[in-house]
Design a protein around this motif. Sequence first.
Motif, PDB file in Angstrom:
ATOM      1  N   SER A 228      21.402  38.144  31.873  1.00 53.85           N
ATOM      2  CA  SER A 228      22.184  37.383  32.860  1.00 53.85           C
ATOM      3  C   SER A 228      23.577  37.935  33.117  1.00 53.85           C
ATOM      4  CB  SER A 228      22.316  35.924  32.404  1.00 53.85           C
ATOM      5  OG  SER A 228      22.992  35.862  31.153  1.00 53.85           O
ATOM      6  N   SER A 229      23.911  39.075  32.529  1.00 51.94           N
ATOM      7  CA  SER A 229      25.254  39.606  32.714  1.00 51.94           C
ATOM      8  C   SER A 229      25.304  41.093  32.390  1.00 51.94           C
ATOM      9  CB  SER A 229      26.258  38.862  31.827  1.00 51.94           C
ATOM     10  OG  SER A 229      25.996  39.126  30.458  1.00 51.94           O
ATOM     11  N   PHE A 230      26.369  41.746  32.795  1.00 47.79           N
ATOM     12  CA  PHE A 230      26.706  43.091  32.344  1.00 47.79           C
ATOM     13  C   PHE A 230      28.201  43.298  32.544  1.00 47.79           C
ATOM     14  CE2 PHE A 230      24.720  43.593  36.599  1.00 47.79           C
ATOM     15  CZ  PHE A 230      25.806  44.068  37.337  1.00 47.79           C
ATOM     16  N   ARG A 231      28.740  44.253  31.815  1.00 44.47           N
ATOM     17  CA  ARG A 231      30.164  44.569  31.925  1.00 44.47           C
ATOM     18  C   ARG A 231      30.335  45.908  32.624  1.00 44.47           C
ATOM     19  NH1 ARG A 231      34.049  47.016  28.440  1.00 44.47           N
ATOM     20  NH2 ARG A 231      32.464  47.200  26.798  1.00 44.47           N
ATOM     21  N   LEU A 232      31.141  45.919  33.684  1.00 47.44           N
ATOM     22  CA  LEU A 232      31.436  47.137  34.436  1.00 47.44           C
ATOM     23  C   LEU A 232      32.707  47.771  33.893  1.00 47.44           C
ATOM     24  CD1 LEU A 232      30.784  45.689  37.987  1.00 47.44           C
ATOM     25  CD2 LEU A 232      29.362  47.399  36.847  1.00 47.44           C
ATOM     26  N   THR A 233      32.694  49.086  33.698  1.00 48.07           N
ATOM     27  CA  THR A 233      33.901  49.810  33.300  1.00 48.07           C
ATOM     28  C   THR A 233      34.092  50.979  34.244  1.00 48.07           C
ATOM     29  OG1 THR A 233      32.790  51.324  31.757  1.00 48.07           O
ATOM     30  CG2 THR A 233      33.490  49.195  30.888  1.00 48.07           C
ATOM     31  N   TRP A 234      35.341  51.389  34.408  1.00 48.90           N
ATOM     32  CA  TRP A 234      35.655  52.514  35.303  1.00 48.90           C
ATOM     33  C   TRP A 234      36.932  53.197  34.827  1.00 48.90           C
ATOM     34  CZ3 TRP A 234      35.664  47.348  36.784  1.00 48.90           C
ATOM     35  CH2 TRP A 234      36.910  46.760  37.041  1.00 48.90           C
ATOM     36  N   PRO A 235      37.165  54.444  35.234  1.00 50.18           N
ATOM     37  CA  PRO A 235      38.384  55.150  34.813  1.00 50.18           C
ATOM     38  C   PRO A 235      39.628  54.495  35.418  1.00 50.18           C
ATOM     39  CG  PRO A 235      37.224  56.411  36.479  1.00 50.18           C
ATOM     40  CD  PRO A 235      36.309  55.284  36.091  1.00 50.18           C
ATOM     41  N   GLN A 236      40.756  54.685  34.754  1.00 51.63           N
ATOM     42  CA  GLN A 236      42.009  54.096  35.246  1.00 51.63           C
ATOM     43  C   GLN A 236      42.525  54.918  36.430  1.00 51.63           C
ATOM     44  OE1 GLN A 236      44.975  53.599  32.256  1.00 51.63           O
ATOM     45  NE2 GLN A 236      46.381  52.475  33.582  1.00 51.63           N
ATOM     46  N   LEU A 237      42.429  54.328  37.619  1.00 54.17           N
ATOM     47  CA  LEU A 237      42.874  54.984  38.838  1.00 54.17           C
ATOM     48  C   LEU A 237      44.184  54.395  39.364  1.00 54.17           C
ATOM     49  CD1 LEU A 237      39.417  55.057  40.686  1.00 54.17           C
ATOM     50  CD2 LEU A 237      40.449  56.866  39.298  1.00 54.17           C
ATOM     51  N   LEU A 238      44.413  53.111  39.119  1.00 52.49           N
ATOM     52  CA  LEU A 238      45.567  52.411  39.662  1.00 52.49           C
ATOM     53  C   LEU A 238      46.394  51.813  38.533  1.00 52.49           C
ATOM     54  CD1 LEU A 238      43.677  50.428  42.486  1.00 52.49           C
ATOM     55  CD2 LEU A 238      44.727  52.689  42.673  1.00 52.49           C
ATOM     56  N   SER A 239      47.448  51.135  38.909  1.00 51.89           N
ATOM     57  CA  SER A 239      48.248  50.361  37.974  1.00 51.89           C
ATOM     58  C   SER A 239      48.572  49.027  38.621  1.00 51.89           C
ATOM     59  CB  SER A 239      49.536  51.114  37.608  1.00 51.89           C
ATOM     60  OG  SER A 239      50.385  51.204  38.751  1.00 51.89           O
ATOM     61  N   GLN A 240      49.245  48.157  37.864  1.00 54.38           N
ATOM     62  CA  GLN A 240      49.609  46.850  38.395  1.00 54.38           C
ATOM     63  C   GLN A 240      50.458  46.975  39.665  1.00 54.38           C
ATOM     64  OE1 GLN A 240      48.808  43.841  36.687  1.00 54.38           O
ATOM     65  NE2 GLN A 240      49.577  42.694  38.458  1.00 54.38           N
ATOM     66  N   GLU A 241      51.261  48.044  39.715  1.00 51.89           N
ATOM     67  CA  GLU A 241      52.192  48.208  40.826  1.00 51.89           C
ATOM     68  C   GLU A 241      51.604  48.960  42.009  1.00 51.89           C
ATOM     69  OE1 GLU A 241      52.912  49.127  37.644  1.00 51.89           O
ATOM     70  OE2 GLU A 241      53.972  47.255  37.167  1.00 51.89           O
ATOM     71  N   THR A 242      50.538  49.751  41.804  1.00 46.53           N
ATOM     72  CA  THR A 242      50.074  50.642  42.876  1.00 46.53           C
ATOM     73  C   THR A 242      48.859  50.128  43.625  1.00 46.53           C
ATOM     74  OG1 THR A 242      48.700  51.901  41.318  1.00 46.53           O
ATOM     75  CG2 THR A 242      50.959  52.671  41.666  1.00 46.53           C
ATOM     76  N   GLY A 243      48.302  48.958  43.267  1.00 49.75           N
ATOM     77  CA  GLY A 243      47.179  48.468  44.038  1.00 49.75           C
ATOM     78  C   GLY A 243      46.281  47.533  43.263  1.00 49.75           C
ATOM     79  N   TYR A 244      45.051  47.327  43.770  1.00 52.49           N
ATOM     80  CA  TYR A 244      44.080  46.434  43.157  1.00 52.49           C
ATOM     81  C   TYR A 244      42.674  46.969  43.450  1.00 52.49           C
ATOM     82  CZ  TYR A 244      43.630  44.670  47.934  1.00 52.49           C
ATOM     83  OH  TYR A 244      43.427  44.597  49.289  1.00 52.49           O
ATOM     84  N   TYR A 245      41.670  46.375  42.808  1.00 52.17           N
ATOM     85  CA  TYR A 245      40.279  46.776  42.999  1.00 52.17           C
ATOM     86  C   TYR A 245      39.503  45.639  43.654  1.00 52.17           C
ATOM     87  CZ  TYR A 245      41.334  50.371  39.481  1.00 52.17           C
ATOM     88  OH  TYR A 245      41.890  51.414  38.786  1.00 52.17           O
ATOM     89  N   THR A 246      38.623  46.012  44.586  1.00 51.89           N
ATOM     90  CA  THR A 246      37.655  45.077  45.148  1.00 51.89           C
ATOM     91  C   THR A 246      36.271  45.448  44.632  1.00 51.89           C
ATOM     92  OG1 THR A 246      38.956  44.711  47.156  1.00 51.89           O
ATOM     93  CG2 THR A 246      36.612  44.185  47.254  1.00 51.89           C
ATOM     94  N   LEU A 247      35.545  44.467  44.074  1.00 42.38           N
ATOM     95  CA  LEU A 247      34.187  44.698  43.573  1.00 42.38           C
ATOM     96  C   LEU A 247      33.206  43.907  44.420  1.00 42.38           C
ATOM     97  CD1 LEU A 247      34.587  44.717  39.721  1.00 42.38           C
ATOM     98  CD2 LEU A 247      33.033  46.200  40.959  1.00 42.38           C
ATOM     99  N   GLU A 248      32.193  44.616  44.934  1.00 33.59           N
ATOM    100  CA  GLU A 248      31.132  43.974  45.708  1.00 33.59           C
ATOM    101  C   GLU A 248      29.809  44.200  44.981  1.00 33.59           C
ATOM    102  OE1 GLU A 248      31.336  45.869  49.494  1.00 33.59           O
ATOM    103  OE2 GLU A 248      33.167  44.796  50.108  1.00 33.59           O
ATOM    104  N   TYR A 249      28.994  43.145  44.869  1.00 36.62           N
ATOM    105  CA  TYR A 249      27.700  43.300  44.205  1.00 36.62           C
ATOM    106  C   TYR A 249      26.691  42.342  44.822  1.00 36.62           C
ATOM    107  CZ  TYR A 249      29.205  39.197  41.481  1.00 36.62           C
ATOM    108  OH  TYR A 249      29.649  37.961  41.088  1.00 36.62           O
ATOM    109  N   ALA A 250      25.426  42.779  44.823  1.00 37.51           N
ATOM    110  CA  ALA A 250      24.342  41.991  45.408  1.00 37.51           C
ATOM    111  C   ALA A 250      23.022  42.494  44.871  1.00 37.51           C
ATOM    112  CB  ALA A 250      24.361  42.106  46.931  1.00 37.51           C
ATOM    113  N   PRO A 251      21.983  41.619  44.827  1.00 37.71           N
ATOM    114  CA  PRO A 251      20.645  42.102  44.453  1.00 37.71           C
ATOM    115  C   PRO A 251      20.187  43.196  45.415  1.00 37.71           C
ATOM    116  CG  PRO A 251      20.732  39.698  44.466  1.00 37.71           C
ATOM    117  CD  PRO A 251      22.001  40.173  45.091  1.00 37.71           C
ATOM    118  N   ALA A 252      19.588  44.266  44.870  1.00 39.67           N
ATOM    119  CA  ALA A 252      19.181  45.390  45.715  1.00 39.67           C
ATOM    120  C   ALA A 252      18.184  44.960  46.780  1.00 39.67           C
ATOM    121  CB  ALA A 252      18.596  46.501  44.845  1.00 39.67           C
ATOM    122  N   GLY A 253      17.393  43.944  46.503  1.00 38.17           N
ATOM    123  CA  GLY A 253      16.397  43.489  47.475  1.00 38.17           C
ATOM    124  C   GLY A 253      16.900  42.441  48.444  1.00 38.17           C
TER     125      GLY A 253
END
Length: 505
Positions: A228-253
Motif C-alpha cells: 500500500s505504499s512506497f518511498r520515493l528518493t531522488w538526488p539533491q537538486l534544489l534547496s529551500q531557497e532555490t525552489g520546490y518539487y512537484t510530484l505527480e503519480y497515477a495508476p498506469a492503467g
Amino acid sequence: MLAKTVISLGLWLQFAAGQNAPERGPQPSVSNSEGDLLFLLDSSGSVSYYEFSKVKEFIWDLLRPFTFGPKDVQTSIIHISTTPTMEFPFDRYLSSGTVQQAIRDTRQLMGDTNTGQALSYAKEKFFSDGAGARPDVPKVLVWVTDGFSTDDISEPMRLLKDMGVTVFIVSTGRGNYLELSAAASQPPEKHLHFVDVDDLPIITKELRDAILDVIQANRLHAVDITSSSFRLTWPQLLSQETGYYTLEYAPAGDLARKRTTQVSGAHTSLTLSNLAPETAYEVVLIPESNIHYFPPQATRVTTLPEEITPAQVFISESGPHSFQVSWAPTLDSVMGYQILYGPLPGNSAKLLEVDGKKNSTVVENLAPNTTYLVTVTAVYNSGKERSLSAKACTQEEGSKVRHLRFEDMGPNTLKASWDAADGKVLGYRVRCRRQTGPSSVLSVSPQVHSVLLTDLPSGTTNKVCVKPVYKNQAGKGLCRLVHMQPGELGCGEESWGALVKGKTA
C-alpha cells in the motif's frame, strides 16, 4: 484456548492439501539500478557438491529482485579452479528467467583453488567489451569462498579495487579474518560476511541492500515498497531557497486518476501511501527551480500483492519429543493462529491455538523419530483464513555420536574412532575439512565406528566431524579440531558446528 482435538483423516487431508512446503514471500522488484555484477564462485575440489548447490541457490536469491538489461543490471560468474573460467558473459542473459536457468545449469569444475588467478582473470573481464562489460557503470565483485586459496590474492585484489571495483566477500569456512578484511572493500563490517553455508539466506537482504548502495542509479527511484505504499528518493537538486518539487503519480492503467503533491526544495524523499496493492504506478518528479532548469524524472513502481500470513513456516529446535514452529510475517489484522499437527502416515491430528501477536510455539509430547505434517492457519479479524503447511521430523532418542577420538597411524595419517550412537542408525557420515587440500566426506555402514584419514600435512589444523544418519534425518554430530604436529597430536573438542554457529547440528 481450545482443547486439543482429534479430527478425521479426511478433514486433515483437506487442511493440508496442496501445501507441502513453505512458500517464499513476495519480493519487490528492484529497478533504477545499473551495474555489472560478477560472482567469483569457488568451483574447486575443496567444496562439496552440497555446498556448491547451496551457494548457487544463494546467488539466485540475491539476484531475484533485480531488473536485467543493457541499461539495468548485468551479471556473470567466474569459476575458481585450476584455471579460471567464465560461465557466461555479462550481456548474454538479460531477463530473470534466463539468468535463473543459467545459474541452475552451472556445474562445478573441481581442481585447485587458484583464487589469485581468478581475480586477475576477473580484472580483465570486468573491463572487456568481449565479455559484455560496460564502461562507466558501477562494478561489483561478490566472492563466495570456503576460506582457502592456494595462491596469493592480495595483489590482484588491490588492483581490482584501485580500478573502482567494489568487493564483497562471503566466507562459508574458516577464512583468515585479517586477510579477508584487507581484501574486501572498506569498511569490512559492510563488505565481509562469515556465515555457515546452510545460513546463507540470513545475509541475503543485507548483502543485496549493500550492493544496491553501489549500483542504485542517481535518479528518482522507489524503496521500501509494500502492498500500500512506497518511498520515493531522488538526488539533491534544489534547496529551500532555490525552489520546490512537484510530484505527480497515477495508476498506469488509469492516468486520469493522477494525484499531485508538492514538497520544498530541501526534500530528497517522500512516502506515498494509501495505494492499491499489486498495481503499477507512473511517477513523475518535476524540479521547479528559480535559478536553473532541471528536466523531469520519471519511474514506474509496482506495489506488492496484499500482504498475507503465513507466507513462511519454519521448523527448528527439533528434539525426540518436541519441535518449535515459527511463521512470518505477523500482521495486526490477524486475530489468532491455529496449529494443526499429526504424524505421517496417520489418521488423526491435534490442534493448538496461539494468540495473533505471537509468531511461534513449541509442539510437545511427540513420538521420537517420526515425521509430522504441521499446518499453520491464520484467522483474520474479518473471518478470512489462510493456511500453510510444512513437514517436521523428531529426532531419534539419544541420536548423538559420543567420544570422538584419534590415533596416530604414521606420517600425515590418523585413525578417527567413535562410540556408536543410539537408535536405528543407518550409517555414519565422516567429514574432514583440511586446512590445505580438498575436503572429503566418507559414508560408512552402522557397524563401522572408525575410519583412516590421510593427507593431513604436518603443521595444519583440520576439522573432523562425525554424524549418525537415521531414516528421517541426520542426528547430532560431533567435531574436533586436530592440529598435526611432528610426533604429537593436539585436539580441542567442540560440538558440531560450534566453530561457526556455536551449537550442535
